[in-house]
Scaffold this motif. Structure first.
Motif, short mmCIF file in Angstrom:
data_model
loop_
_atom_site.label_atom_id
_atom_site.label_comp_id
_atom_site.label_asym_id
_atom_site.label_seq_id
_atom_site.Cartn_x
_atom_site.Cartn_y
_atom_site.Cartn_z
N LYS A 77 7.93 5.47 -2.12
CA LYS A 77 7.70 6.91 -1.92
C LYS A 77 6.60 7.01 -0.87
CE LYS A 77 6.02 10.42 -4.96
NZ LYS A 77 5.86 10.78 -6.35
N THR A 78 7.00 7.29 0.37
CA THR A 78 6.06 7.26 1.48
C THR A 78 5.76 8.66 1.99
OG1 THR A 78 7.69 7.16 3.27
CG2 THR A 78 7.14 5.07 2.16
N SER A 79 4.91 8.73 2.98
CA SER A 79 4.56 10.01 3.61
C SER A 79 5.71 10.55 4.45
CB SER A 79 3.33 9.82 4.50
OG SER A 79 3.68 8.99 5.61
N GLY A 80 6.64 9.68 4.83
CA GLY A 80 7.73 10.11 5.70
C GLY A 80 7.38 10.01 7.17
N ASP A 81 6.16 9.59 7.49
CA ASP A 81 5.73 9.38 8.87
C ASP A 81 6.21 7.99 9.29
OD1 ASP A 81 4.43 8.83 11.26
OD2 ASP A 81 2.51 9.68 10.60
N TYR A 82 7.42 7.95 9.88
CA TYR A 82 8.05 6.66 10.16
C TYR A 82 7.34 5.87 11.24
CZ TYR A 82 11.72 8.12 7.04
OH TYR A 82 12.41 8.52 5.93
N GLU A 83 6.67 6.53 12.16
CA GLU A 83 5.90 5.79 13.16
C GLU A 83 4.75 5.04 12.48
OE1 GLU A 83 3.68 6.33 17.45
OE2 GLU A 83 4.61 8.07 16.51
N ASP A 93 0.80 -1.23 0.00
CA ASP A 93 0.00 0.00 0.00
C ASP A 93 0.83 1.28 0.00
OD1 ASP A 93 -2.44 -1.39 -0.07
OD2 ASP A 93 -2.41 -1.63 2.11
N GLU A 94 2.11 1.18 -0.31
CA GLU A 94 2.98 2.35 -0.45
C GLU A 94 3.32 2.50 -1.94
OE1 GLU A 94 3.66 4.32 2.08
OE2 GLU A 94 2.81 2.98 3.59
N LYS A 95 3.51 3.73 -2.37
CA LYS A 95 3.81 3.99 -3.78
C LYS A 95 5.24 3.54 -4.11
CE LYS A 95 0.88 8.04 -3.65
NZ LYS A 95 0.86 9.49 -3.59
N LEU A 96 5.38 2.89 -5.25
CA LEU A 96 6.70 2.52 -5.77
C LEU A 96 7.10 3.55 -6.80
CD1 LEU A 96 6.52 -1.32 -6.43
CD2 LEU A 96 7.94 -0.15 -4.77
N SER A 97 8.29 4.15 -6.64
CA SER A 97 8.76 5.11 -7.63
C SER A 97 9.88 4.55 -8.49
CB SER A 97 9.22 6.40 -6.94
OG SER A 97 10.26 6.12 -6.02
N ASN A 119 13.21 12.54 2.75
CA ASN A 119 11.94 13.01 2.19
C ASN A 119 10.92 11.89 2.00
OD1 ASN A 119 12.89 15.67 2.02
ND2 ASN A 119 13.82 15.26 0.03
N GLY A 120 10.94 10.89 2.89
CA GLY A 120 9.98 9.79 2.80
C GLY A 120 10.32 8.72 1.78
N ARG A 121 11.45 8.85 1.11
CA ARG A 121 11.86 7.84 0.12
C ARG A 121 12.68 6.75 0.82
NH1 ARG A 121 15.38 9.94 -3.70
NH2 ARG A 121 16.03 11.31 -2.04
N VAL A 122 12.28 5.50 0.58
CA VAL A 122 12.94 4.36 1.19
C VAL A 122 13.33 3.39 0.08
CG1 VAL A 122 12.65 2.42 2.78
CG2 VAL A 122 11.58 4.62 3.30
N ASN A 123 14.59 2.97 0.05
CA ASN A 123 15.10 2.06 -0.96
C ASN A 123 15.26 0.67 -0.33
OD1 ASN A 123 16.29 2.10 -3.79
ND2 ASN A 123 17.83 0.96 -2.66
N LEU A 124 14.76 -0.36 -1.02
CA LEU A 124 14.89 -1.74 -0.59
C LEU A 124 15.59 -2.51 -1.69
CD1 LEU A 124 14.28 -4.15 1.30
CD2 LEU A 124 12.04 -4.31 0.17
#
Length: 189
Positions: free
Chosen positions: A122-128, A99-103, A169-174
């Motif tokens: 590409k997430t909201s950046g709300d890590y909690e 349910d998170e956007k893939l960029s 900026n809410g971007r997470v790389n896996l």
């Protein structure tokens, strides 16, 4: 590294979710012996091209674009079948994972087996909120982390490696990869 140190460095910088809960989740995460291969929910490293391709395509909005080729692996004088697949972003997105956007999306198959997968969320950046939604799932997929810093979490097995990086900026790389194959990949023919 003591488990309490994880509270200061953090999985995905998610320590704001609470050190007690993170520590409990880390202690209940599976050991390497119980995890066969790294991967996502339905696709794992080493899966055959047809099955893995179908599972990966389900994450994407548009069909994957794949480029076939040949490659050498290390010093072996044999050409191996290589296929690199990616997705073209539409409005900055290629699809969704959890349910998170893939960029960004890239998959590498060698000899019709999944050897590498790289995704950028590409997430909201709300890590909690991200930890609430995905933290335990990530720990169940990869187990107890081997290295944790303020910007990166690394899981390592004998042949596999998974890296989760906070790009800001809410971007997470896996990135999930077969270490041996990807290090031996040295040229395309």
């Amino acid at each position: 590294m003591k488990i309490t140190n994880y509270c200061f460095s953090a999985l995905l910088l998610l320590t704001v979710a609470g050190c007690d809960r993170l520590e409990k989740d880390m202690l209940s995460a599976p050991d390497d012996a119980t995890i066969d291969r790294y991967g996502l929910d339905a696709v794992k490293l080493g899966d055959k091209r047809v099955e893995a391709g179908a599972q990966l395509q389900a994450l994407l909005d548009k069909p994957m674009q794949c480029t076939p080729g040949k490659t050498g692996l290390g010093d072996k004088r044999k050409a191996y079948a290589l296929e690199e697949c990616s997705a073209t972003p539409v409005n900055g997105e290629v699809g969704k994972l959890w349910d998170e956007k893939l960029s960004f999306f890239k998959a590498v198959f060698v000899e019709n087996q999944l050897c590498s997968l790289e995704l950028q969320l590409k997430t909201s950046g709300d890590y909690e909120k991200l930890y609430d939604a995905h933290g335990k799932k990530i720990l169940n997929l990869f187990g107890k982390p081997d290295e944790v810093t303020a910007k990166e979490v690394v899981w390592q097995r004998e042949g596999d490696e998974a890296t989760l990086k906070d790009l800001g900026n809410g971007r997470v790389n896996l990135e999930i990869r077969n270490k041996k194959v990807m290090q031996a990949l040295h040229h395309k023919g």
